[in-house]
Design a protein around this motif. Structure first.
Motif: not given
Length: 198
Positions: A118-128
């Motif tokens: 959901e956070g990526v859909k909101a424009g955030g960046k996934l950090v693994q």
């Protein structure tokens, strides 16, 4: 868990010079630490494996149980330690550890993140942060990958090891370790501001 077969030959000529000669001939010195113990220490057997044969085990993202043949001896083992040349990355020495069906072992298992956060859909960046986690179980229960659903992971949120629970095996990586998170970006901040103005 996936299995792979390796064929080795017992080694009697030990020492640094002998090891260098073996590597020049495409053979990699190895040691198998067995389940039998003498004076509280695992019994070790020295052997060699061809570099080409070893490549299928070490140059892969997969984790394997190794069906290891050393002369007439056949055991199941895991790769415990790999020493490589810091310039060429070529293998110099490998330690294997014999395993049994009933004794739990600890292995690093690759992580696989599933879903669209959901956070990526909101424009955030996934950090693994973590690519592998340490799992403990009898080898038959260890998975090829540890799959984590990140669909509900929101902006500014993270997943820690403490929130992960699986059937059949235990995660032994420290509980406070962060596996992945969704970081805010300029795009997500702008979207949030626009929403507030509405």
């Amino acid at each position: 868990m996936k299995e792979i077969s390796l064929n080795g030959q017992p080694r009697t000529d030990l020492g640094k010079k002998a090891s260098r000669d073996l590597r020049r001939n495409g053979q990699i010195p190895c040691v198998l630490y067995g389940v039998e113990k003498v004076d509280g220490k695992p019994v070790a057997q020295s052997f060699v494996v061809s570099q080409s044969e070893l490549a299928k085990l070490i140059y892969t993202p997969n984790v394997y149980i190794v069906n290891l043949t050393i002369g007439e001896k056949q055991v199941k083992a895991i790769l415990k330690d790999l020493q490589t040349d810091f310039v060429s990355d070529a293998p110099l020495h490998v330690d294997f550890y014999q395993i049994t069906e009933d004794k739990p072992i600890v292995m690093e298992i690759p992580l696989k993140l599933e879903g669209h956060a959901e956070g990526v859909k909101a424009g955030g960046k996934l950090v693994q942060m973590m690519r592998k986690l340490k799992a403990k179980a009898v080898y038959a229960n260890l998975p090829d990958t540890i799959n984590i659903d990140i669909t509900n992971l929101g902006l500014g949120k993270s997943i820690k090891v403490s929130s992960l629970h699986f059937e059949g095996f235990e995660i032994v990586t420290p509980q406070e370790v962060v596996v992945c998170s969704i970081r805010a970006t300029r795009a997500s901040a702008a979207a949030a501001t626009a929403t507030e103005e509405e």
